[in-house]
Scaffold this active site. Sequence first.
Site, PDB file in Angstrom:
ATOM      1  N   ASP A  18       0.823  -1.210   0.000  1.00 39.34           N
ATOM      2  CA  ASP A  18       0.000   0.000   0.000  1.00 39.34           C
ATOM      3  C   ASP A  18       0.858   1.262   0.000  1.00 39.34           C
ATOM      4  O   ASP A  18       1.958   1.260   0.545  1.00 39.34           O
ATOM      5  CB  ASP A  18      -0.898  -0.032   1.254  1.00 39.34           C
ATOM      6  CG  ASP A  18      -2.053   0.951   1.135  1.00 39.34           C
ATOM      7  OD1 ASP A  18      -2.291   1.482   0.031  1.00 39.34           O
ATOM      8  OD2 ASP A  18      -2.705   1.198   2.162  1.00 39.34           O
ATOM      9  N   ASN A  20       1.396   3.312  -2.890  1.00 36.49           N
ATOM     10  CA  ASN A  20       2.014   3.680  -4.179  1.00 36.49           C
ATOM     11  C   ASN A  20       1.501   5.024  -4.671  1.00 36.49           C
ATOM     12  O   ASN A  20       2.261   5.852  -5.170  1.00 36.49           O
ATOM     13  CB  ASN A  20       1.693   2.628  -5.252  1.00 36.49           C
ATOM     14  CG  ASN A  20       2.291   1.280  -4.943  1.00 36.49           C
ATOM     15  OD1 ASN A  20       3.152   1.161  -4.093  1.00 36.49           O
ATOM     16  ND2 ASN A  20       1.825   0.254  -5.642  1.00 36.49           N
ATOM     17  N   THR A  64     -10.363  -7.401  -5.647  1.00 27.86           N
ATOM     18  CA  THR A  64     -11.604  -7.432  -6.427  1.00 27.86           C
ATOM     19  C   THR A  64     -12.260  -6.047  -6.425  1.00 27.86           C
ATOM     20  O   THR A  64     -13.041  -5.736  -7.313  1.00 27.86           O
ATOM     21  CB  THR A  64     -12.586  -8.470  -5.831  1.00 27.86           C
ATOM     22  OG1 THR A  64     -12.599  -8.316  -4.407  1.00 27.86           O
ATOM     23  CG2 THR A  64     -12.176  -9.881  -6.167  1.00 27.86           C
ATOM     24  N   ASN A  66     -10.474  -3.201  -6.544  1.00 32.27           N
ATOM     25  CA  ASN A  66      -9.619  -2.235  -7.260  1.00 32.27           C
ATOM     26  C   ASN A  66     -10.090  -1.926  -8.688  1.00 32.27           C
ATOM     27  O   ASN A  66      -9.611  -0.978  -9.301  1.00 32.27           O
ATOM     28  CB  ASN A  66      -8.157  -2.712  -7.293  1.00 32.27           C
ATOM     29  CG  ASN A  66      -7.434  -2.542  -5.983  1.00 32.27           C
ATOM     30  OD1 ASN A  66      -6.521  -3.292  -5.650  1.00 32.27           O
ATOM     31  ND2 ASN A  66      -7.823  -1.547  -5.187  1.00 32.27           N
ATOM     32  N   ARG A  69     -11.119   1.664  -9.644  1.00 32.78           N
ATOM     33  CA  ARG A  69     -10.162   2.753  -9.899  1.00 32.78           C
ATOM     34  C   ARG A  69     -10.260   3.221 -11.354  1.00 32.78           C
ATOM     35  O   ARG A  69     -10.781   2.498 -12.210  1.00 32.78           O
ATOM     36  CB  ARG A  69      -8.741   2.252  -9.616  1.00 32.78           C
ATOM     37  CG  ARG A  69      -8.571   1.950  -8.157  1.00 32.78           C
ATOM     38  CD  ARG A  69      -7.151   1.658  -7.799  1.00 32.78           C
ATOM     39  NE  ARG A  69      -7.072   1.473  -6.366  1.00 32.78           N
ATOM     40  CZ  ARG A  69      -6.044   1.804  -5.604  1.00 32.78           C
ATOM     41  NH1 ARG A  69      -4.983   2.332  -6.154  1.00 32.78           N
ATOM     42  NH2 ARG A  69      -6.062   1.613  -4.313  1.00 32.78           N
ATOM     43  N   ARG A 189       1.750  -4.394   6.693  1.00 33.91           N
ATOM     44  CA  ARG A 189       1.063  -3.364   5.911  1.00 33.91           C
ATOM     45  C   ARG A 189       1.760  -2.025   6.083  1.00 33.91           C
ATOM     46  O   ARG A 189       1.695  -1.420   7.155  1.00 33.91           O
ATOM     47  CB  ARG A 189      -0.408  -3.243   6.316  1.00 33.91           C
ATOM     48  CG  ARG A 189      -1.110  -2.195   5.458  1.00 33.91           C
ATOM     49  CD  ARG A 189      -2.608  -2.314   5.435  1.00 33.91           C
ATOM     50  NE  ARG A 189      -3.129  -1.510   4.349  1.00 33.91           N
ATOM     51  CZ  ARG A 189      -4.323  -1.632   3.823  1.00 33.91           C
ATOM     52  NH1 ARG A 189      -5.145  -2.533   4.281  1.00 33.91           N
ATOM     53  NH2 ARG A 189      -4.708  -0.856   2.834  1.00 33.91           N
ATOM     54  N   ARG A 195      -5.647  -1.973   8.422  1.00 30.08           N
ATOM     55  CA  ARG A 195      -6.794  -2.853   8.150  1.00 30.08           C
ATOM     56  C   ARG A 195      -6.357  -3.974   7.221  1.00 30.08           C
ATOM     57  O   ARG A 195      -5.339  -3.880   6.545  1.00 30.08           O
ATOM     58  CB  ARG A 195      -7.971  -2.061   7.577  1.00 30.08           C
ATOM     59  CG  ARG A 195      -7.625  -1.251   6.373  1.00 30.08           C
ATOM     60  CD  ARG A 195      -8.832  -0.507   5.781  1.00 30.08           C
ATOM     61  NE  ARG A 195      -8.363   0.351   4.706  1.00 30.08           N
ATOM     62  CZ  ARG A 195      -8.048   1.625   4.851  1.00 30.08           C
ATOM     63  NH1 ARG A 195      -8.209   2.225   6.000  1.00 30.08           N
ATOM     64  NH2 ARG A 195      -7.575   2.325   3.830  1.00 30.08           N
ATOM     65  N   LEU A 196      -7.209  -5.011   7.180  1.00 29.97           N
ATOM     66  CA  LEU A 196      -6.863  -6.203   6.409  1.00 29.97           C
ATOM     67  C   LEU A 196      -7.324  -6.113   4.952  1.00 29.97           C
ATOM     68  O   LEU A 196      -6.767  -6.785   4.081  1.00 29.97           O
ATOM     69  CB  LEU A 196      -7.477  -7.434   7.106  1.00 29.97           C
ATOM     70  CG  LEU A 196      -7.003  -8.811   6.713  1.00 29.97           C
ATOM     71  CD1 LEU A 196      -5.474  -8.909   6.697  1.00 29.97           C
ATOM     72  CD2 LEU A 196      -7.567  -9.862   7.660  1.00 29.97           C
ATOM     73  N   SER A 197      -8.336  -5.280   4.684  1.00 30.90           N
ATOM     74  CA  SER A 197      -8.797  -5.046   3.313  1.00 30.90           C
ATOM     75  C   SER A 197      -9.073  -6.328   2.519  1.00 30.90           C
ATOM     76  O   SER A 197      -8.657  -6.448   1.358  1.00 30.90           O
ATOM     77  CB  SER A 197      -7.795  -4.174   2.542  1.00 30.90           C
ATOM     78  OG  SER A 197      -7.651  -2.929   3.154  1.00 30.90           O
ATOM     79  N   GLU A 208      -0.187 -12.349  13.234  1.00 29.20           N
ATOM     80  CA  GLU A 208       0.278 -11.135  13.895  1.00 29.20           C
ATOM     81  C   GLU A 208       0.295 -10.030  12.841  1.00 29.20           C
ATOM     82  O   GLU A 208       0.572 -10.289  11.664  1.00 29.20           O
ATOM     83  CB  GLU A 208       1.712 -11.341  14.426  1.00 29.20           C
ATOM     84  CG  GLU A 208       1.836 -12.429  15.466  1.00 29.20           C
ATOM     85  CD  GLU A 208       1.199 -12.035  16.788  1.00 29.20           C
ATOM     86  OE1 GLU A 208       1.214 -10.846  17.128  1.00 29.20           O
ATOM     87  OE2 GLU A 208       0.674 -12.939  17.470  1.00 29.20           O
TER      88      GLU A 208
END
Length: 241
Positions: A18, A20, A64, A66, A69, A189, A195-197, A208
């Site tokens: 994450d 970019n 799924t 994305n 965008r 992350r 968050r796990l997204s 963890e």
Amino acid sequence: MSEKKFSILPAHVGVIMDGNGRWAKNRGLPRQMGHIEGAKTFRRIGEYAGNLGVKHISFYAFSTENWARPEEEVNAIMKLFGDYLQEAEERLQENLEKGIRLRFLGDRSRLTPELAAAMDYLENSTKDMTKVNLNLAVNYGGQQEILHSVKNIAEDVLSGKIKPDEITLETIGNGLYTEEQPPVDLVIRPSGEQRLSNFLLWQSAYAEFWYSDVLWPDFSEEDFDEALRAYEKRNRRFGGV
Ligand code: FPP
């Protein structure tokens, strides 16, 4: 490089690539430039993790969600993915010598037939490798993955292959894209989000988490080391005491 650098290594690391877009924005560049740099970081960290002795590593490239965008950005990411597949084909012999098994997690029905064929080819050609397992999630959603497994089980129940009573956690787990791979021990992350997204939901049940403010294109080997050092210190109880 010695595996002794860490006393315990996670068997499976998940990485959410994450930041970019922000990396590019901070430099006044189009978002795509951030993805180009992010793809380089993916190659660098994937190789580094393998050299350290991490046996399974999964990178989240495209969810799924994305597809929402701008088309230009989606196309740019797909182009980078295509470039990676082509490079992996060209370097197939080298990857086989290094014992690298490639897997692509996600629904490939929405990808172009060329991409899907290259993914099938690379998975097939590397399926006997056991040293490093590199997963790339493309058009991936964790909930969708569980749904996909459950639908297949429902078909098996309908055809009488299995009884509802015989469905176990393993039945569901083995129907996921990661099949027999171990659960995720550590999720990394970068970029400040926590968050796990929808990433590897089932596989990360006891993972963890490690977060960092570094944006993915700037993510370094030292950052990866820092995540592994934090993991070494965690007291994992898996619901026990
Ligand atoms: C999240 O950052 C990143 C993505 C949605 C795409 C990740 C893709 C790559 C790293 C390149 C793909 C190619 C290969 C070879 C794997 P973001 O765009 O959401 O960043 P932001 O939150 O700063 O906007």
